[in-house]
Design a protein around this motif. Structure first.
Motif, PDB file in Angstrom:
ATOM      1  N   THR A 153       0.898  -1.119   0.054  1.00 49.46           N
ATOM      2  CA  THR A 153       0.035   0.174   0.054  1.00 49.46           C
ATOM      3  C   THR A 153       0.955   1.382  -0.046  1.00 49.46           C
ATOM      4  O   THR A 153       1.949   1.167   0.400  1.00 49.46           O
ATOM      5  CB  THR A 153      -0.894  -0.065   1.379  1.00 49.46           C
ATOM      6  OG1 THR A 153       0.004   0.057   2.388  1.00 49.46           O
ATOM      7  CG2 THR A 153      -1.976  -1.096   1.393  1.00 49.46           C
ATOM      8  N   SER A 210       0.871   5.166   0.769  1.00 51.72           N
ATOM      9  CA  SER A 210      -0.050   6.469   1.352  1.00 51.72           C
ATOM     10  C   SER A 210       0.071   7.595   0.217  1.00 51.72           C
ATOM     11  O   SER A 210       1.168   7.683  -0.558  1.00 51.72           O
ATOM     12  CB  SER A 210       0.696   6.907   2.724  1.00 51.72           C
ATOM     13  OG  SER A 210       1.989   7.309   2.574  1.00 51.72           O
ATOM     14  N   ASN A 211      -0.879   8.290   0.265  1.00 49.79           N
ATOM     15  CA  ASN A 211      -0.795   9.541  -0.770  1.00 49.79           C
ATOM     16  C   ASN A 211      -2.150  10.529  -0.026  1.00 49.79           C
ATOM     17  O   ASN A 211      -2.848  10.079   0.478  1.00 49.79           O
ATOM     18  CB  ASN A 211      -0.952   9.116  -2.145  1.00 49.79           C
ATOM     19  CG  ASN A 211      -2.454   8.494  -2.224  1.00 49.79           C
ATOM     20  OD1 ASN A 211      -3.287   9.069  -2.697  1.00 49.79           O
ATOM     21  ND2 ASN A 211      -2.344   7.278  -2.529  1.00 49.79           N
ATOM     22  N   THR A 263       3.930   0.470   2.308  1.00 50.55           N
ATOM     23  CA  THR A 263       3.819  -0.683   3.467  1.00 50.55           C
ATOM     24  C   THR A 263       3.710  -2.207   2.824  1.00 50.55           C
ATOM     25  O   THR A 263       2.701  -2.290   1.955  1.00 50.55           O
ATOM     26  CB  THR A 263       2.480  -0.376   4.430  1.00 50.55           C
ATOM     27  OG1 THR A 263       2.650   0.897   4.710  1.00 50.55           O
ATOM     28  CG2 THR A 263       2.400  -1.342   5.456  1.00 50.55           C
ATOM     29  N   PRO A 311       5.443   1.026   8.124  1.00 54.94           N
ATOM     30  CA  PRO A 311       5.595   1.534   6.631  1.00 54.94           C
ATOM     31  C   PRO A 311       7.000   2.111   6.497  1.00 54.94           C
ATOM     32  O   PRO A 311       7.760   2.226   7.392  1.00 54.94           O
ATOM     33  CB  PRO A 311       4.545   3.043   6.864  1.00 54.94           C
ATOM     34  CG  PRO A 311       4.532   3.137   8.167  1.00 54.94           C
ATOM     35  CD  PRO A 311       4.512   1.937   8.986  1.00 54.94           C
ATOM     36  N   ASP A 365       5.320  10.709   1.859  1.00 55.18           N
ATOM     37  CA  ASP A 365       4.686   9.223   1.804  1.00 55.18           C
ATOM     38  C   ASP A 365       5.453   8.004   2.260  1.00 55.18           C
ATOM     39  O   ASP A 365       6.508   7.988   2.389  1.00 55.18           O
ATOM     40  CB  ASP A 365       3.831   9.474   0.627  1.00 55.18           C
ATOM     41  CG  ASP A 365       2.740  10.110   0.464  1.00 55.18           C
ATOM     42  OD1 ASP A 365       1.921  10.114   1.166  1.00 55.18           O
ATOM     43  OD2 ASP A 365       2.691  10.873  -0.437  1.00 55.18           O
ATOM     44  N   THR A 366       4.603   6.833   2.168  1.00 52.72           N
ATOM     45  CA  THR A 366       5.253   5.574   2.706  1.00 52.72           C
ATOM     46  C   THR A 366       4.667   4.320   1.845  1.00 52.72           C
ATOM     47  O   THR A 366       3.612   4.564   1.477  1.00 52.72           O
ATOM     48  CB  THR A 366       4.930   5.407   4.122  1.00 52.72           C
ATOM     49  OG1 THR A 366       3.398   5.268   4.187  1.00 52.72           O
ATOM     50  CG2 THR A 366       5.643   6.383   5.104  1.00 52.72           C
TER      51      THR A 366
END
Length: 160
Positions: free
Chosen positions: A89, A91-92, A105, A119, A102-103
């Motif tokens: 996944t 992040s955004n 995961t 993450p 952002d990360t």
């Protein structure tokens, strides 16, 4: 200058591929190929909807495909579960993935922490020249086919 570096790198990858007894390149070899086709770092990229695909490149990098002809090389801080993840996944905010914010995961049974995945921060984003990458892949594939053909001994007719 970049084109001059691609020729020796391609020859190195070709040589490594021809000597390899395994059909799949190592993470380091694949990372080198993606890095050779990556542009200058950018601050962010748009990601609308789902990813088209992703490729882990060890514990500190991955390629994400946002569309069939659009990909980005992401350098992340140490992410030990990345090579074993079945999915990721990202992040955004407002469909924009931003470096240093952002990360990524890793997700799935292959990860060491199935219930509490940690993450991994995206440190750098570089767009990939997908057309050049695909051309280089095809050249490597063809060279591997030729190398295997040369290694196969010709069968002599049985002697009486």
């Amino acid at each position: 200058m970049k084109k001059l570096l691609l020729i020796p790198l391609s020859l190195l990858l070709l040589g490594l591929g021809a000597c390899s007894s395994t059909p799949r390149a190592s993470d380091a070899e694949r990372l080198a190929m993606y890095q050779a086709h990556a542009g200058e770092p950018v601050n962010s990229f748009r990601m609308v909807g789902r990813l088209n695909g992703w490729t882990p490149l060890g514990t500190s990098a991955l390629t994400v495909w946002t569309r069939p002809n659009e990909a980005f090389l992401l350098d992340v801080n140490h992410c030990p579960d990345l090579p074993f993840a079945q999915a990721i996944t990202i992040s955004n905010f407002a469909n924009t993935v931003t470096a240093r914010f952002d990360t990524v995961t890793p997700v799935g049974p292959g990860t060491s922490r199935q219930t509490a995945q940690f993450p991994c921060r995206i440190m750098q984003i570089r767009p990939i020249d997908v057309k050049a990458l695909n051309q280089n892949r095809e050249k490597l594939r063809q060279a591997n086919v030729e190398a295997r053909a040369e290694q196969t001994p010709a069968q002599d007719p049985p002697s009486n």
